[in-house]
Design an enzyme around this catalytic site. Sequence first.
Site, short mmCIF file in Angstrom:
data_model
loop_
_atom_site.label_atom_id
_atom_site.label_comp_id
_atom_site.label_asym_id
_atom_site.label_seq_id
_atom_site.Cartn_x
_atom_site.Cartn_y
_atom_site.Cartn_z
N TYR A 114 0.83 -1.20 0.00
CA TYR A 114 0.00 0.00 0.00
C TYR A 114 0.87 1.25 0.00
O TYR A 114 1.89 1.30 0.69
CB TYR A 114 -0.88 0.02 1.26
CG TYR A 114 -1.79 1.22 1.28
CD1 TYR A 114 -3.00 1.20 0.60
CD2 TYR A 114 -1.41 2.39 1.93
CE1 TYR A 114 -3.81 2.32 0.58
CE2 TYR A 114 -2.22 3.51 1.91
CZ TYR A 114 -3.42 3.46 1.23
OH TYR A 114 -4.23 4.58 1.20
N TRP A 116 1.42 5.59 -1.73
CA TRP A 116 1.19 6.59 -2.75
C TRP A 116 2.23 6.64 -3.85
O TRP A 116 2.03 7.27 -4.87
CB TRP A 116 1.07 7.95 -2.09
CG TRP A 116 -0.34 8.29 -1.75
CD1 TRP A 116 -1.16 7.60 -0.91
CD2 TRP A 116 -1.09 9.40 -2.25
NE1 TRP A 116 -2.38 8.23 -0.84
CE2 TRP A 116 -2.36 9.33 -1.66
CE3 TRP A 116 -0.80 10.45 -3.11
CZ2 TRP A 116 -3.36 10.28 -1.91
CZ3 TRP A 116 -1.79 11.39 -3.36
CH2 TRP A 116 -3.05 11.29 -2.77
#
Length: 767
Positions: A114, A116
């Site tokens: 996970y 960005w």
Amino acid sequence: MNDLKRDLLTTSHWGAYRIDREGGRVTGLRAFEEDSDPSPIGQGIVDVLDAPTRISQPMIRKSWLEGGPGTAGDQRGKEAFVPVSWAEASRLVAGELDRVRREHGNQGIYAGSYGWASAGRFHHAQSQMKRFLNCIGGFTRSVNTYSYAAAEVIVPHVLGSFFDHLARTTSWESIAENCELFVAFGGVPLKNGQISQGGLGNHVQKAGVLKAHENGVAFVNISPLRSDIMEDADAEWLTPRPSTDAALMLGLAGVLLEEGLHDANFLDRYTVGFKQLADYLRGEEDGIVKNADWAAGICALPADKIRELARTMAAKRTMISVSWSLTRQDHGEQPYWASIALASMLGQMGQPGTGIGFGYSAMNYLGATRREVDYAAFPQGQNGVSDFIPVARVTDMLENPGAAYDYNGQRRTYPDIKLVWWSGGNPFHHHQDLNRMRRAWARPETIIANEWCWNALAKHADIVLPCTTTMERSDIALTSRDPYQMVMDRVMEPVGQARDDHDIFRGIAAEMGVEEAFTENRSPEEWQRWIYDVSRQQAARSGVEMPSWDTFQRDGWFRVPPPEKPTVMMDEFYADPEANPLKTPSGKIELFSERIAGFAYDDCPGHPSWMEPREWLGSAPEGALHMISNQPRTKLHSQLDHGSVSRADRIQGREPVLMNPEDAKTRGLSEGQILRVYNARGACLAGLRISDEIMPGVIQISTGAWYDPDGDTCRHGNPNAVTLDKGTSRLAQGPTAHSCLVMVEAFDGPLPDTQAHVPPEILPARG
Ligand SMILES: Nc1nc2c(c(=O)[nH]1)N[C@H]1C(S)=C(S)[C@@H](COP(=O)(O)OP(=O)(O)OC[C@H]3O[C@@H](n4cnc5c(=O)[nH]c(N)nc54)[C@H](O)[C@@H]3O)O[C@H]1N2
Ligand SMILES: Nc1nc2c(c(=O)[nH]1)N[C@H]1C(S)=C(S)[C@@H](COP(=O)(O)OP(=O)(O)OC[C@H]3O[C@@H](n4cnc5c(=O)[nH]c(N)nc54)[C@H](O)[C@@H]3O)O[C@H]1N2
Ligand SMILES: [Mo]
């Protein structure tokens, strides 16, 4: 790299910039000329591009290199690294992947990864990793986000979809023209509007709020922080106790019901289950009437204020905004369901400028004037493993292989993970209760990270594969969250031996005999042209004409024209609910859900409900404060924490902690002092900033300081050293960072140096 006639251009999650260079070095970033409210965040990269924090070569933890998998566990985060060549690193990784998949199956590889990463359609770290792993049989993945997992799971039960509605957030234009009252749970924090995932050309949130204000829209900021809405909006500030929004919303709904202010026609035509909700509000289930007095006892706002707000909301054309932060708390499903119920009772959903919005200003794209275009992505292939976990259950998974858990009506089992790989995310940033995670992190046999800087993730890995930054590779940024589509110019040589993620995986794929499957014999530029061409065809189908590749490269950017009319969420459903039903079982808004009731979860019943959070001010021990750990103003999460913009906001090198003057006074604390913020889970050191911008009883520490543990104390100020790691409920199992109680005290004694931005010990290269 140098033959362009135009100014060099790049984009990022925090905006687009022109790039200044001197002698092959990046010397500064200038705001993109179309940006009316540029973010300073980008500037933070300039001084760290080639700083000592850069990882210059593949690195292997000493004991892993010497003893192999399973031997590094408790040394992670402590021991020195040995530099190796790319050839050796690729060979070691390939061998280890092969061992794990043979001995344990591909399910033993956890690559939820996970995070960005960075902007750019092709060099997207996760996509690269997932495609590679799919070429060798797949991996255990994760589902949902840290941003709003509770909403992702509950809203589809209530409105048929979460993302369809989020994508059609009613635009600021429509609000300015049609709304009278904007009630913002969690505010409209412009600090967050600096960001938009995948890149953006123009920051529009400030203009959106200002225009609405000029047109007479009244704002109410319901939040522990006054600064969650810009001063110029002249908002009324209401400060319920954190994590009690569901009670406040149900109390407002109770007032509407008691006073007959609800819209019976709307409820009848567009919703199901109002009867069950009304029974609950009237106390027919539990003997407790949910009204203003009841809510006042929970959220500690005056009951009269709650009544007045309910009446005003019913009398005006009202927009309700619910911040994503409301989902990141215990029972985070409830504020979303309750706010939809409240908006349904007001009867204004689907109409211009009113109804509900999921988190105005959580990012720049919410409420922006833009068109949905289905741009192509780098294809990830098929994952041979079907298993997954809800993303925020990572520590539970590592601690309890084989244990059963609930998720959205399913009874599932945690897999037994032997190898963890992160590429483009930072679990030592995003996860809660990091001291507990660190102990669970010692269990897998091997941990691999692709990173460009020595943050806590890199320091806690066994094998560190150094990647480039966006400045060192060319890419294209296509995102339907923004009208601006851009090139990302390569403006410098890779630092040290850093490789693009694509190249890292290509090298390992070659070792494992799957290079061709991974690349399909396309170079990165050929892949970008492929993505662009497919996107161009898809865009044409939705009436958007993209320029040719050559024109795009020549100009550097183009802007997709705005939609013909302002976006209004659920307008088609409102116009004709029979012809355009929601994707719920009933086709209507479900204020009671048979499906959720059927799961029989005590922590998520069949209608919106108030349930006490695990930690909140309503049951706090003497002296405890509620800690909000919200998004940082000076950066995106942990990215560029080591850069100039973030560092300029530190107090003696520590993250600031915001505290109300009253709380500082009763504790005898003074401005600039270093505090120890602690609870049973751990502690972090933070520098005191006293301000009446924050309500009494609550402190705020932004996320993002690189985790720097000394025992269970983070010397640098990462709030996740003390946050609660518990699922929102058995329904969504989302993170609950914002429900957290702490104690504070002055830190006495000599202040320890923080090692957060200091690279680990590096031993001489082998061989
Ligand atoms: N207490 C608390 N915790 C929270 C939250 C909160 O409100 N409170 N919010 C949560 C939320 S909403 C989120 S979204 C998460 C965010 O958590 P993350 O998305 O994990 O945080 P980032 O710091 O953005 O991590 C991205 C990482 O990718 C790396 N990176 C950047 N570019 C590249 C690249 O090209 N290749 C590779 N391989 N790596 C790259 C960066 O160096 C960085 O380490 O945090 C969550 N955590
Ligand atoms: N500058 C910057 N912007 C960002 C990010 C970043 O890292 N930096 N991260 C991006 C990401 S990934 C996401 S998911 C979004 C998140 O967007 P949000 O979830 O909106 O972000 P937060 O800053 O966590 O929370 C917003 C505000 O909610 C308030 N709040 C906290 N708890 C409560 C509560 O119980 N009740 C009420 N009423 N208010 C409460 C806090 O005061 C906080 O400032 O932000 C995005 N924008
Ligand atoms: Mo997020």
